[in-house]
Enzyme design. Structure first.
Site, PDB file in Angstrom:
ATOM      1  N   PRO A   2      44.169   6.432   8.189  1.00  0.00           N
ATOM      2  CA  PRO A   2      42.717   6.548   8.422  1.00  0.00           C
ATOM      3  C   PRO A   2      42.208   7.899   7.913  1.00  0.00           C
ATOM      4  CG  PRO A   2      43.906   5.985  10.440  1.00  0.00           C
ATOM      5  CD  PRO A   2      44.932   6.367   9.414  1.00  0.00           C
ATOM      6  N   GLU A   3      41.161   7.849   7.121  1.00  0.00           N
ATOM      7  CA  GLU A   3      40.544   9.076   6.612  1.00  0.00           C
ATOM      8  C   GLU A   3      39.286   9.366   7.435  1.00  0.00           C
ATOM      9  OE1 GLU A   3      41.619  11.097   4.322  1.00  0.00           O
ATOM     10  OE2 GLU A   3      43.274   9.956   3.491  1.00  0.00           O
ATOM     11  N   HIS A  98      53.337  -2.345  20.227  1.00  0.00           N
ATOM     12  CA  HIS A  98      53.097  -0.943  19.852  1.00  0.00           C
ATOM     13  C   HIS A  98      51.852  -0.356  20.518  1.00  0.00           C
ATOM     14  CE1 HIS A  98      56.171  -1.689  16.859  1.00  0.00           C
ATOM     15  NE2 HIS A  98      55.427  -2.646  16.326  1.00  0.00           N
ATOM     16  N   ARG A 117      53.588   3.398  13.881  1.00  0.00           N
ATOM     17  CA  ARG A 117      54.403   4.459  13.263  1.00  0.00           C
ATOM     18  C   ARG A 117      54.475   5.735  14.088  1.00  0.00           C
ATOM     19  NH1 ARG A 117      53.176   4.703   6.982  1.00  0.00           N
ATOM     20  NH2 ARG A 117      54.958   6.112   7.105  1.00  0.00           N
TER      21      ARG A 117
END
Ligand SMILES: [Zn+2]
Length: 279
Positions: A2-3, A98, A117
């Protein structure tokens, strides 16, 4: 990853629902993120707190909590890392795999933090300590703020031989200009990515600054570009491909002049440019 535009999109989505809500409880299902989640701190600091405001700094989501009794104003910090997501779910709905932290809200919803992650972060700090927090004290200006100006870049780049693209991607100067956005902005400003930052005129910095704001602003309006399965926090698909004019187009014709778009690796990152349009 994500930016900034994705994180800003998430912030706006969360804001509508979270501002004024009360956090009833928090469940930490797994503490093992990049920085371990402090379950006790969240358990002491969150239940019963009203959410005052949603802010963003760089790619951090900042959830400001009102003071209450002996507890001073605080800030719940969330970073999405490489693969983090936050989204609303109804209570008793099964959490997706997750999902590491679940915040339950008085209104009957839950906010889930999911991160396959595990590069993300969830932390709680007193609001008063935010300014001195090491995670924030070294960050440069926000690209969409008035502080981010041609003069700002001009002054900080004098005598630097660093390529302009690397200069723009250094978060100590300005945050949130990721690799794709840097390539796109320099193409639109017609500036070669390898040009020495210190040799760029004030006028050219003016052009670069304007397109940086334009490119990021457009991405925020479109909901972000970098995650092809990007979802808004309300669960709707929030992914709209912003037109990438040069990024990923090696070997194709430049849309402006027809020359062949080239690719070069700068500071380890793929950089795309038109050798004829960009000087
Ligand atoms: Zn061209």
């Amino acid at each position: 990853m994500p930016e900034l535009p994705e994180v800003e999109t998430v912030r706006r989505g969360l804001q509508k629902i979270l501002e004024g809500e009360v956090i009833e409880g928090v469940e930490v299902r797994d503490t093992r993120l990049r920085y371990p989640v402090d379950e006790k701190k969240l358990g002491r600091g969150l239940p019963g707190r009203r959410i005052k405001e949603l802010r963003r700094r760089a790619k951090y989501l900042l959830i400001l909590l009102e003071a209450d009794g002996a507890r001073e104003e605080a800030c719940l910090i969330i970073h999405l890392g490489m693969s983090g997501r936050v989204y609303f779910s109804k209570k008793a709905e099964t959490a997706q795999p997750h999902t590491h932290v679940i915040f339950s809200l008085r209104g009957g919803r839950e906010l889930h933090f999911r991160d396959p992650r595990r590069f993300g972060l969830v932390d709680l700090v007193p609001l008063a300590s935010l300014e001195d927090d090491r995670r924030f004290s070294s960050l440069g200006v926000e690209p969409l703020s008035d502080e981010c100006s041609a003069e700002y870049f001009f002054d900080r780049s004098r005598k630097l031989r660093q390529p302009v693209k690397n200069f723009l991607m250094d978060s100590r100067r300005v945050v949130g200009i990721g690799n794709i956005y840097a390539s796109e902005a320099l193409f639109l400003a017609r500036v070669h990515p390898q040009r020495a930052a210190g040799r760029i005129s004030l006028e050219t910095w003016g052009r670069i600054t304007a397109v940086v704001k334009e490119v990021l602003g457009e991405a925020i309006r479109q909901g972000g570009t970098t995650l092809n399965d990007f979802q808004g926090p309300d669960g709707t698909a929030g992914y709209f491909q912003v037109l990438l004019r040069v990024y990923g187009r090696e070997g194709e014709d430049c849309s402006e002049c027809g020359a062949t778009v080239r690719k070069k690796v700068l500071a380890g990152r793929s950089t795309y440019y038109c050798p004829r349009c960009q000087h």
